[in-house]
Scaffold this active site. Structure first.
Site, PDB file in Angstrom:
ATOM      1  N   LYS A 221       0.812  -1.227   0.000  1.00 16.72           N
ATOM      2  CA  LYS A 221       0.000   0.000   0.000  1.00 16.72           C
ATOM      3  C   LYS A 221       0.843   1.274   0.000  1.00 16.72           C
ATOM      4  O   LYS A 221       2.036   1.258   0.297  1.00 16.72           O
ATOM      5  CB  LYS A 221      -0.990  -0.030   1.164  1.00 16.72           C
ATOM      6  CG  LYS A 221      -2.172  -0.966   0.828  1.00 16.72           C
ATOM      7  CD  LYS A 221      -3.241  -0.984   1.876  1.00 16.72           C
ATOM      8  CE  LYS A 221      -4.369  -1.932   1.427  1.00 16.72           C
ATOM      9  NZ  LYS A 221      -5.310  -2.216   2.506  1.00 16.72           N
ATOM     10  N   ARG A 255      -3.539  -9.798   5.352  1.00 11.59           N
ATOM     11  CA  ARG A 255      -3.981  -9.922   3.956  1.00 11.59           C
ATOM     12  C   ARG A 255      -2.845  -9.457   3.061  1.00 11.59           C
ATOM     13  O   ARG A 255      -2.441  -8.294   3.129  1.00 11.59           O
ATOM     14  CB  ARG A 255      -5.239  -9.069   3.750  1.00 11.59           C
ATOM     15  CG  ARG A 255      -5.823  -9.140   2.347  1.00 11.59           C
ATOM     16  CD  ARG A 255      -7.069  -8.256   2.223  1.00 11.59           C
ATOM     17  NE  ARG A 255      -7.634  -8.304   0.890  1.00 11.59           N
ATOM     18  CZ  ARG A 255      -7.228  -7.537  -0.111  1.00 11.59           C
ATOM     19  NH1 ARG A 255      -6.276  -6.647   0.059  1.00 11.59           N
ATOM     20  NH2 ARG A 255      -7.804  -7.654  -1.303  1.00 11.59           N
TER      21      ARG A 255
HETATM   22  C1  8Y4 Z   1      -1.108  -2.006  -4.186  1.00 14.75           C
HETATM   23  C2  8Y4 Z   1      -1.894  -3.126  -4.199  1.00 14.75           C
HETATM   24  C3  8Y4 Z   1      -1.535  -0.885  -3.542  1.00 14.75           C
HETATM   25  C4  8Y4 Z   1      -3.125  -3.110  -3.573  1.00 14.75           C
HETATM   26  C5  8Y4 Z   1      -2.764  -0.875  -2.930  1.00 14.75           C
HETATM   27  C6  8Y4 Z   1      -3.556  -1.994  -2.936  1.00 14.75           C
HETATM   28  C7  8Y4 Z   1      -8.112  -4.447   2.194  1.00 14.75           C
HETATM   29  C8  8Y4 Z   1      -9.185  -5.242   1.774  1.00 14.75           C
HETATM   30  C9  8Y4 Z   1      -8.330  -4.210   0.078  1.00 14.75           C
HETATM   31  C10 8Y4 Z   1      -7.778  -4.420   3.584  1.00 14.75           C
HETATM   32  C11 8Y4 Z   1      -9.587  -5.982   3.916  1.00 14.75           C
HETATM   33  C12 8Y4 Z   1      -5.519  -2.898  -1.798  1.00 14.75           C
HETATM   34  C13 8Y4 Z   1     -10.316  -5.721  -0.405  1.00 14.75           C
HETATM   35  C14 8Y4 Z   1      -6.869  -2.430  -1.455  1.00 14.75           C
HETATM   36  N1  8Y4 Z   1      -7.584  -3.823   1.118  1.00 14.75           N
HETATM   37  N2  8Y4 Z   1      -9.915  -6.009   2.616  1.00 14.75           N
HETATM   38  N3  8Y4 Z   1      -9.311  -5.086   0.449  1.00 14.75           N
HETATM   39  N4  8Y4 Z   1      -8.551  -5.207   4.406  1.00 14.75           N
HETATM   40  N5  8Y4 Z   1     -10.284  -6.713   4.791  1.00 14.75           N
HETATM   41  N6  8Y4 Z   1      -4.788  -1.909  -2.341  1.00 14.75           N
HETATM   42  O1  8Y4 Z   1      -6.872  -3.729   4.051  1.00 14.75           O
HETATM   43  O2  8Y4 Z   1      -5.147  -4.020  -1.621  1.00 14.75           O
HETATM   44  S1  8Y4 Z   1      -8.133  -3.696  -1.578  1.00 14.75           S
END
Ligand code: 8Y4
Length: 280
Positions: A221, A255
């Site tokens: 992130k 996660r």
């Molecule tokens: C690079 C890759 C940069 C991915 C950002 C991201 C969470 C979640 C997401 C979380 C739970 C993400 C569906 C966002 N984040 N579910 N989901 N907790 N429970 N961004 O932190 O991965 S999606």
């Protein structure tokens, strides 16, 4: 401490690794939806080889500006993947905020509903409460994915996130959902500045005081980008450090994208005597 899900009662005395699986159209393949489903399933099988504890399968991007799918479109993407994933003998979580998709996924036998909107859509609470024993993750988000990054004006971010999660917890209890089915999630990156995300880690104990297991997602992130100056493809080391820091501070489920590396890091942390702190 356990997390009760549809088919599995997960033992949280060891931190659990939730692996991210995205079912999104592959712009380099002309095989259409069949190819997308095959790719996602191959990814599920790879994560199992790497030691994943839970597969988290999602069909809609949460990125600001991403196309919003109708429930039917999201389901067309997810259905073939979920139908096969539930045969792999690993807990399957569906990442969705749409009640219609939750309902259909639960009918297919999915184990967990992971809803970044904490079951706020009309009908979502009923979809999970009416189902006998599915696991649920309730996550905090400010605003919605399109507006959240302009909504970062908190007084005390940790107190606000805690208050929100406490209210969602009270609501689900009132609907008859057992605590053992629930995990709580601070929603790293969802309507928070880097400083606010780091405060949620530094003061994770205040969230744990709600008495439920915490699930956290730091993987790749942007706060990790802000700290290291690295682009999203070069955040593995930062992601591992954040996962270990959150587990050392008491998180029970992480996660992540990089399952093999996270499993290794957690093995070393555990062998070195890492403990998860007080049980609930
Ligand atoms: C690079 C890759 C940069 C991915 C950002 C991201 C969470 C979640 C997401 C979380 C739970 C993400 C569906 C966002 N984040 N579910 N989901 N907790 N429970 N961004 O932190 O991965 S999606």
């Amino acid at each position: 401490m356990f997390w009760q899900t549809t088919r599995f009662r997960l033992d949280l005395s060891r931190p659990q690794v939730m692996g991210i699986v995205n079912v999104t159209p592959d712009s380099f393949s002309d095989g259409g939806q069949h190819a997308d489903a095959r790719g996602a399933l191959a990814h599920c099988e790879q994560l199992i080889k790497e030691g994943v504890d839970i597969l988290d399968i999602g069909g809609e991007s949460t990125r600001p500006g991403a196309v919003i799918l109708s429930p039917d479109e999201e389901w067309q993407r997810l259905a073939p993947v979920l139908a096969e994933a539930v045969k792999l003998n690993v807990p399957v979580s569906v990442d969705t905020c749409k009640p219609e998709v939750m309902q259909r996924a639960l009918e297919l036998g999915v184990d967990i509903v992971n809803d970044i909107k904490a079951l706020s859509a009309p009908g979502a609470e009923q979809a999970v409460a009416s189902h006998s024993a599915c696991g649920i993750c309730l996550m905090h988000m400010r605003g919605d994915p399109t507006t959240m990054q302009s909504q970062t004006d908190y007084g005390d971010v940790v107190a606000e996130v805690r208050g929100f999660l406490a209210a969602r917890l009270a609501r689900l209890r009132a609907l008859g959902v057992a605590d053992e089915r629930l995990t709580l999630d601070p929603g790293i990156g969802f309507g928070k500045t880097p400083e606010q995300n780091l405060a949620l880690l530094a003061r994770q104990a205040e969230l744990l005081s709600l008495g439920l297991p915490l699930l956290v997602g730091w993987s790749r992130k942007s706060t990790l980008g802000a700290l290291t100056g690295r682009p999203v493809g070069e955040r593995l080391a930062a992601s591992l450090a954040a996962a270990l820091a959150s587990v050392a501070a008491g998180a029970r489920v992480v996660r992540v994208h990089d399952v093999a590396a996270t499993v290794d890091a957690l093995k070393v942390w555990q062998a070195a005597g890492g403990t998860l702190g007080p049980a609930r």
